[in-house]
Enzyme design. Structure first.
Site, PDB file in Angstrom:
ATOM      1  N   PRO A  45      63.279 114.313  27.650  1.00 18.69           N
ATOM      2  CG  PRO A  45      65.559 114.592  28.405  1.00 18.69           C
ATOM      3  CD  PRO A  45      63.966 114.289  29.058  1.00 18.69           C
TER       4      PRO A  45
ATOM      5  CD  GLU B 186      70.040 111.815  36.088  1.00 16.04           C
ATOM      6  OE1 GLU B 186      70.134 111.211  34.820  1.00 16.04           O
ATOM      7  OE2 GLU B 186      70.569 113.018  36.043  1.00 16.04           O
TER       8      GLU B 186
ATOM      9  NE  ARG C 135      53.090 132.696  17.840  1.00 13.68           N
ATOM     10  CZ  ARG C 135      52.977 132.533  16.579  1.00 13.68           C
ATOM     11  NH1 ARG C 135      52.787 131.561  15.966  1.00 13.68           N
ATOM     12  NH2 ARG C 135      53.077 133.665  15.992  1.00 13.68           N
TER      13      ARG C 135
ATOM     14  CG  ASP D 104      53.417 131.838  11.875  1.00 18.68           C
ATOM     15  OD1 ASP D 104      53.135 133.026  11.632  1.00 18.68           O
ATOM     16  OD2 ASP D 104      53.187 131.532  13.155  1.00 18.68           O
TER      17      ASP D 104
HETATM   18  C1  9D3 Z   1      72.294 114.498  32.786  1.00 25.46           C
HETATM   19  C2  9D3 Z   1      71.024 113.653  32.741  1.00 25.46           C
HETATM   20  N1  9D3 Z   1      71.013 113.114  31.170  1.00 25.46           N
HETATM   21  C3  9D3 Z   1      71.656 112.163  30.801  1.00 25.46           C
HETATM   22  C4  9D3 Z   1      72.170 112.015  29.506  1.00 25.46           C
HETATM   23  C5  9D3 Z   1      69.444 112.694  31.144  1.00 25.46           C
HETATM   24  C6  9D3 Z   1      68.509 113.994  31.354  1.00 25.46           C
HETATM   25  C7  9D3 Z   1      67.709 113.859  32.255  1.00 25.46           C
HETATM   26  C8  9D3 Z   1      66.596 114.879  32.426  1.00 25.46           C
HETATM   27  C9  9D3 Z   1      68.733 115.117  30.659  1.00 25.46           C
HETATM   28  C10 9D3 Z   1      68.063 116.078  30.712  1.00 25.46           C
HETATM   29  C11 9D3 Z   1      66.951 116.051  31.672  1.00 25.46           C
HETATM   30  C12 9D3 Z   1      65.877 117.138  31.975  1.00 25.46           C
HETATM   31  N2  9D3 Z   1      65.408 117.686  30.728  1.00 25.46           N
HETATM   32  C13 9D3 Z   1      64.189 117.643  30.405  1.00 25.46           C
HETATM   33  O1  9D3 Z   1      63.381 117.375  31.371  1.00 25.46           O
HETATM   34  C14 9D3 Z   1      63.377 117.865  29.334  1.00 25.46           C
HETATM   35  C15 9D3 Z   1      64.236 118.159  28.092  1.00 25.46           C
HETATM   36  C16 9D3 Z   1      65.437 118.279  27.506  1.00 25.46           C
HETATM   37  O2  9D3 Z   1      66.436 118.118  28.391  1.00 25.46           O
HETATM   38  N3  9D3 Z   1      65.450 118.631  26.421  1.00 25.46           N
HETATM   39  C17 9D3 Z   1      64.623 118.672  25.370  1.00 25.46           C
HETATM   40  N4  9D3 Z   1      63.213 118.486  25.637  1.00 25.46           N
HETATM   41  C18 9D3 Z   1      63.013 118.284  26.837  1.00 25.46           C
HETATM   42  S1  9D3 Z   1      61.528 118.212  27.503  1.00 25.46           S
HETATM   43  C19 9D3 Z   1      61.960 117.906  29.180  1.00 25.46           C
END
Ligand code: 9D3
Length: 250
Positions: A94, A121, A159, A174
């Protein structure tokens, strides 16, 4: 034209089984058969050396959740790609840079990438600092792990590879490549439940059809994604048309 070498993806995950169903259908399956892309999925747990195959542990400093341990991740990535890894290692997280069509085009130029899927996490910070070379997020919403994000990246990049879509110009058409949303699409029947296909599309007048589609594209983008208009490639006449909509709507 298809390149003589497939683009190679190595995917590192604790849930390898989620990739299989998607790899065997869709454009991805065809791209693999064609030799445009090669995908190998690796289970990080296979590189644990302890009796219970532990891949996660509690965070130093306390707090909730679990963190992915560094040793199995380093062992997996270096075991497959060498030390140092002979391909970019992209962590799906994220906290990564936002994934866009421009990023997909950038990755499609590389011969080989590794995608590392986080769970829990996240991964131990030393993985990020000493193994990972790039970090990507697919958007501002919370997923359970990086697997779905890795599939999104794999699909969007595949793609774009030469020969994967029938029409070599298709990716350029696209909407996100042109910077505008698409015009409406219709197929037969010409009247369905009393709802007609616009007359212009049945007119056979290709000039009129092209102008209608372009205006629909502009109108939709203006209504739904005005943020895209700043970057879009528009003529002065098209800018003027939008300016007229702008003043009329107020
Ligand atoms: C509940 C844990 N979160 C605290 C606010 C942090 C968190 C850790 C791990 C939130 C999501 C994740 C798992 N997500 C991914 O590994 C992830 C992801 C995403 O959640 N949203 C957008 N792109 C991606 S790429 C990997």
């Amino acid at each position: 034209m298809t390149s003589p070498f497939p683009m190679r993806f190595d995917i590192f995950t604790l849930f390898p089984e989620v990739f299989q169903p998607y790899l065997v259908v869709s454009i991805l399956a065809r791209a693999r058969r064609q030799g445009a892309v090669e995908v190998q999925v690796h289970n990080i747990r296979d590189w644990t050396t302890d009796r219970h195959h532990v891949v996660d542990d509690e965070p130093y400093g306390g707090g909730g959740g679990m963190v992915m341990k560094p040793e199995p991740i380093f062992a997996a990535v270096e075991g497959v790609l060498g030390r140092p890894p002979r391909a970019p290692v992209i962590l799906l997280t994220p906290q990564g840079r936002p994934f866009t069509q421009a990023v997909a085009r950038e990755l499609a130029r590389l011969p080989h990438i590794a995608l590392l899927c986080g769970r829990y996490e996240g991964v131990d910070e030393r993985v990020r600092q000493h193994l990972v070379t790039d970090e990507i997020s697919i958007g501002d919403y919370v997923l359970t792990g990086g697997e779905l994000a890795a599939l999104v990246v794999l699909d969007a990049v595949t793609r774009l590879l030469p020969g994967v879509l029938g029409d070599p110009d298709a990716p350029a058409k696209d909407s996100h490549a042109a910077g505008l949303l698409e015009h409406p699409h219709y197929t037969r029947p010409p009247v369905f439940r009393g709802w007609e296909v616009p007359e212009v599309l049945r007119s056979g007048d290709h000039g009129r059809i092209a102008r209608w589609r372009r205006e629909q594209s502009l109108r939709r983008t203006w209504e739904r994604r005005p943020d895209l208009l700043a970057q879009a490639d528009l003529t002065p006449e098209e800018r003027a048309l939008i300016a007229r909509w702008q003043t009329k709507e107020r």
